[in-house]
Structure formats: structure tokens, C-alpha cells
Design a protein around this motif. Structure first.
Motif, PDB file in Angstrom:
ATOM      1  N   ASN A  76       0.805  -1.219   0.000  1.00  0.00           N
ATOM      2  CA  ASN A  76       0.000   0.000   0.000  1.00  0.00           C
ATOM      3  C   ASN A  76       0.841   1.273   0.000  1.00  0.00           C
ATOM      4  O   ASN A  76       0.336   2.345  -0.296  1.00  0.00           O
ATOM      5  CB  ASN A  76      -0.921   0.024   1.229  1.00  0.00           C
ATOM      6  N   ALA A  77       2.126   1.133   0.372  1.00  0.00           N
ATOM      7  CA  ALA A  77       2.960   2.315   0.496  1.00  0.00           C
ATOM      8  C   ALA A  77       4.431   1.947   0.435  1.00  0.00           C
ATOM      9  O   ALA A  77       4.822   0.815   0.715  1.00  0.00           O
ATOM     10  CB  ALA A  77       2.665   3.036   1.813  1.00  0.00           C
ATOM     11  N   VAL A  78       5.227   2.940   0.051  1.00  0.00           N
ATOM     12  CA  VAL A  78       6.679   2.860   0.153  1.00  0.00           C
ATOM     13  C   VAL A  78       7.098   3.908   1.174  1.00  0.00           C
ATOM     14  O   VAL A  78       6.864   5.111   0.977  1.00  0.00           O
ATOM     15  CB  VAL A  78       7.364   3.144  -1.199  1.00  0.00           C
ATOM     16  N   ARG A  79       7.681   3.460   2.271  1.00  0.00           N
ATOM     17  CA  ARG A  79       8.150   4.389   3.290  1.00  0.00           C
ATOM     18  C   ARG A  79       9.672   4.431   3.278  1.00  0.00           C
ATOM     19  O   ARG A  79      10.341   3.403   3.404  1.00  0.00           O
ATOM     20  CB  ARG A  79       7.657   3.979   4.681  1.00  0.00           C
ATOM     21  N   VAL A  80      10.201   5.629   3.095  1.00  0.00           N
ATOM     22  CA  VAL A  80      11.640   5.845   3.029  1.00  0.00           C
ATOM     23  C   VAL A  80      12.075   6.607   4.270  1.00  0.00           C
ATOM     24  O   VAL A  80      11.528   7.669   4.582  1.00  0.00           O
ATOM     25  CB  VAL A  80      12.022   6.628   1.757  1.00  0.00           C
ATOM     26  N   GLU A  81      13.080   6.079   4.964  1.00  0.00           N
ATOM     27  CA  GLU A  81      13.636   6.727   6.147  1.00  0.00           C
ATOM     28  C   GLU A  81      15.131   6.934   5.945  1.00  0.00           C
ATOM     29  O   GLU A  81      15.834   6.023   5.519  1.00  0.00           O
ATOM     30  CB  GLU A  81      13.419   5.862   7.384  1.00  0.00           C
ATOM     31  N   GLY A  82      15.600   8.113   6.272  1.00  0.00           N
ATOM     32  CA  GLY A  82      17.014   8.397   6.138  1.00  0.00           C
ATOM     33  C   GLY A  82      17.837   7.737   7.229  1.00  0.00           C
ATOM     34  O   GLY A  82      17.406   7.643   8.374  1.00  0.00           O
ATOM     35  N   VAL A  83      19.032   7.298   6.858  1.00  0.00           N
ATOM     36  CA  VAL A  83      19.995   6.746   7.806  1.00  0.00           C
ATOM     37  C   VAL A  83      21.278   7.564   7.765  1.00  0.00           C
ATOM     38  O   VAL A  83      21.756   8.055   8.778  1.00  0.00           O
ATOM     39  CB  VAL A  83      20.289   5.257   7.509  1.00  0.00           C
ATOM     40  N   ASP A  84      21.833   7.736   6.544  1.00  0.00           N
ATOM     41  CA  ASP A  84      23.078   8.487   6.403  1.00  0.00           C
ATOM     42  C   ASP A  84      23.228   8.964   4.962  1.00  0.00           C
ATOM     43  O   ASP A  84      23.587   8.192   4.081  1.00  0.00           O
ATOM     44  CB  ASP A  84      24.280   7.613   6.791  1.00  0.00           C
ATOM     45  N   GLY A  85      22.927  10.219   4.708  1.00  0.00           N
ATOM     46  CA  GLY A  85      23.141  10.840   3.403  1.00  0.00           C
ATOM     47  C   GLY A  85      22.479  10.121   2.248  1.00  0.00           C
ATOM     48  O   GLY A  85      23.090   9.958   1.192  1.00  0.00           O
ATOM     49  N   GLY A  86      21.231   9.709   2.416  1.00  0.00           N
ATOM     50  CA  GLY A  86      20.562   8.918   1.402  1.00  0.00           C
ATOM     51  C   GLY A  86      20.000   9.749   0.250  1.00  0.00           C
ATOM     52  O   GLY A  86      19.407  10.806   0.470  1.00  0.00           O
ATOM     53  N   GLU A  87      20.198   9.261  -0.960  1.00  0.00           N
ATOM     54  CA  GLU A  87      19.531   9.798  -2.147  1.00  0.00           C
ATOM     55  C   GLU A  87      18.863   8.615  -2.851  1.00  0.00           C
ATOM     56  O   GLU A  87      19.506   7.595  -3.082  1.00  0.00           O
ATOM     57  CB  GLU A  87      20.497  10.501  -3.081  1.00  0.00           C
ATOM     58  N   VAL A  88      17.595   8.764  -3.184  1.00  0.00           N
ATOM     59  CA  VAL A  88      16.815   7.624  -3.647  1.00  0.00           C
ATOM     60  C   VAL A  88      15.936   8.004  -4.832  1.00  0.00           C
ATOM     61  O   VAL A  88      15.477   9.153  -4.928  1.00  0.00           O
ATOM     62  CB  VAL A  88      15.961   7.067  -2.481  1.00  0.00           C
ATOM     63  N   LEU A  89      15.724   7.040  -5.722  1.00  0.00           N
ATOM     64  CA  LEU A  89      14.717   7.152  -6.786  1.00  0.00           C
ATOM     65  C   LEU A  89      13.675   6.077  -6.541  1.00  0.00           C
ATOM     66  O   LEU A  89      14.010   4.924  -6.254  1.00  0.00           O
ATOM     67  CB  LEU A  89      15.343   6.953  -8.161  1.00  0.00           C
ATOM     68  N   VAL A  90      12.396   6.457  -6.649  1.00  0.00           N
ATOM     69  CA  VAL A  90      11.291   5.509  -6.498  1.00  0.00           C
ATOM     70  C   VAL A  90      10.464   5.545  -7.772  1.00  0.00           C
ATOM     71  O   VAL A  90      10.086   6.619  -8.248  1.00  0.00           O
ATOM     72  CB  VAL A  90      10.419   5.855  -5.281  1.00  0.00           C
ATOM     73  N   PHE A  91      10.185   4.351  -8.305  1.00  0.00           N
ATOM     74  CA  PHE A  91       9.419   4.213  -9.533  1.00  0.00           C
ATOM     75  C   PHE A  91       8.074   3.574  -9.210  1.00  0.00           C
ATOM     76  O   PHE A  91       8.015   2.474  -8.663  1.00  0.00           O
ATOM     77  CB  PHE A  91      10.161   3.312 -10.535  1.00  0.00           C
ATOM     78  N   ASP A  92       6.972   4.254  -9.540  1.00  0.00           N
ATOM     79  CA  ASP A  92       5.624   3.725  -9.426  1.00  0.00           C
ATOM     80  C   ASP A  92       5.254   3.181 -10.809  1.00  0.00           C
ATOM     81  O   ASP A  92       5.162   3.938 -11.780  1.00  0.00           O
ATOM     82  CB  ASP A  92       4.680   4.834  -8.997  1.00  0.00           C
ATOM     83  N   LEU A  93       5.052   1.852 -10.908  1.00  0.00           N
ATOM     84  CA  LEU A  93       4.965   1.189 -12.200  1.00  0.00           C
ATOM     85  C   LEU A  93       3.670   0.395 -12.344  1.00  0.00           C
ATOM     86  O   LEU A  93       3.167  -0.179 -11.370  1.00  0.00           O
ATOM     87  CB  LEU A  93       6.153   0.220 -12.360  1.00  0.00           C
ATOM     88  N   ALA A  94       3.154   0.330 -13.573  1.00  0.00           N
ATOM     89  CA  ALA A  94       1.954  -0.458 -13.845  1.00  0.00           C
ATOM     90  C   ALA A  94       2.291  -1.942 -13.810  1.00  0.00           C
ATOM     91  O   ALA A  94       3.427  -2.350 -14.046  1.00  0.00           O
ATOM     92  CB  ALA A  94       1.404  -0.089 -15.208  1.00  0.00           C
TER      93      ALA A  94
END
Length: 232
Positions: free
Chosen positions: A214-232
Motif C-alpha cells: 500500500n505504500a513505500v516508506r523511506v527513512e534516512g539513515v546516512d546521506g541517502g539519495e533515492v529514486l522511487v518508480f511507481d509502475l503499472a
């Protein structure tokens, strides 16, 4: 359900001027278990030596996104486009009926580090096009900011694919949640640093495939850079 694709399991190619890690099958690297995820076909993490690059070569029927992490990437193509892509920029090229382009490190002294991303388009044979926009760090700090979407929402670049791409920057104590339709899928790619995704720790180069969530939860730990793809 979440399945991890760890950084050290990726394909790896070194060509002198190019050091490339392949999340999915690409060129001479083939892994039947990892030949794309839904419409996401390529995530290559490339490091290109100063003054070097990819000479002019053709593409067709593919949505191509370049996302620079460090340095500057010079782009030229058969549509007459000439530009330099820098950190914070998202560049989109719709190859459509066919386009030729080159990508070179714009610096003679410093390397360039970037992600090359390919998505399968919703429709074949469209007119080739190009778009590039800047997304300042402040817009991605502690949140997932849309950088590419089918409708160009929130000032994102427009892609001809059933996918929405988000980028975010997360230090310790920062978190964001992206709601997703359980009938759709998500892919998370950690570009830099360390984060947690739905409670699981991930580091630079790691990926995660999510389904029936139902969700993607992203939490920082140390200098994180992230890409998230919502896909069919």
C-alpha cells in the motif's frame, strides 16, 4: 512483498574510460532473473572518465532518463539538442521512431557519475523529443519529489510510459511515505548513502522490488539519495 537486488550482485563492466554497474541485463551482461521490472528496463550506474564518453549511437522506442549525481554530462542528438546535465537535473529523451545521440563527460579534469534509466513506452513509433528540468535539493529534502510522469505533473518532465518517478534526499531523522495502488508495483533504487525502505536497510546501489504493498516508506539513515518508480 519486497525483494532486494543488492549492489554487489549487479552486473559490472569496466572499459577503461567507463565503469558501469547494471541493475538489469544490459549489453554483454545477461541474468534471466533480472532483465527488467515491469516497464523499467535499465538502471545503469555509470562513471565516465574526464573528456570521455559514449559516441553517437541510435535508439528507438524507449524512454531514456539521465540523472547526474556528480560532475557534468554533455548531451547532443540528431534533433539538434545540445545541453549539459548537472546534479539536480532530470533529462528525458523519447527515442520514438529513432534518434541518435552522444553523451560525454563535459569536464576534462573531473569524472562524471550518473544513472542511465530506460523505460518501455506505452506507444511505439512516436515522434522523438527531448526535455530537461532542474529540481533543486530543497524540493527533494525529506520528501519524494516527482521528477518524471506521464502528465508532467508538478513541473516534472513528461515521459511516454505508465510510470511515475520520484527523487528524494534523506538524512537521519527524515522520512516520507508514498502511497501506491496495491495493483501497481514499485522499484526503489538507492543512488547514494543509506536508507531504510519499509523497515529494511539499503545502501548505495541497492534496489528493491515491491508488489502488493500500500505504500513505500523511506527513512534516512546516512546521506541517502533515492529514486522511487511507481509502475503499472
Amino acid at each position: 512483498m519486497m525483494t532486494l537486488r543488492l549492489a554487489d550482485e549487479r552486473g559490472h563492466a569496466v572499459h577503461g574510460w567507463l565503469d558501469s554497474h547494471h541493475t538489469f541485463s544490459f549489453a554483454d551482461y545477461y541474468d534471466a532473473r533480472h532483465s527488467g521490472f515491469r516497464s523499467l528496463r535499465v538502471i545503469n550506474e555509470d562513471r565516465v572518465a574526464p573528456g570521455q564518453g559514449f559516441g553517437t549511437h541510435p535508439h528507438r522506442d524507449m524512454e531514456i532518463i539521465s540523472y547526474v549525481l556528480e560532475g557534468a554530462l554533455e548531451h547532443r542528438d540528431s534533433m539538434g539538442t545540445g545541453s549539459v546535465i548537472r546534479p539536480g537535473d532530470a533529462q528525458r529523451m523519447s527515442a520514438g521512431t529513432g534518434v541518435a545521440h552522444s553523451e560525454y563527460n563535459a569536464s576534462k579534469t573531473d569524472p562524471v557519475h550518473f544513472l542511465q534509466i530506460w523505460l518501455t513506452p506505452r506507444e511505439r513509433g512516436i515522434k522523438p523529443s527531448y526535455e530537461q528540468k532542474a529540481f533543486p535539493d530543497i524540493e527533494k529534502r525529506g520528501r519524494l519529489r516527482v521528477v518524471a510522469s506521464p502528465d508532467g505533473r508538478d513541473g516534472s518532465v513528461t515521459i511516454q510510459a505508465d510510470a511515475v518517478v520520484y527523487a528524494g534526499l534523506f538524512d537521519k531523522g527524515e522520512a516520507a511515505e508514498l502511497r501506491i495502488d496495491p495493483a501497481r508495483y514499485a522499484w526503489v533504487h538507492v543512488a547514494r548513502g543509506k536508507i531504510r525502505v519499509n523497515g529494511r536497510g539499503l545502501e548505495a546501489g541497492d534496489g528493491a522490488a515491491l508488489s502488493q504493498e500500500n505504500a513505500v516508506r523511506v527513512e534516512g539513515v546516512d546521506g541517502g539519495e533515492v529514486l522511487v518508480f511507481d509502475l503499472a
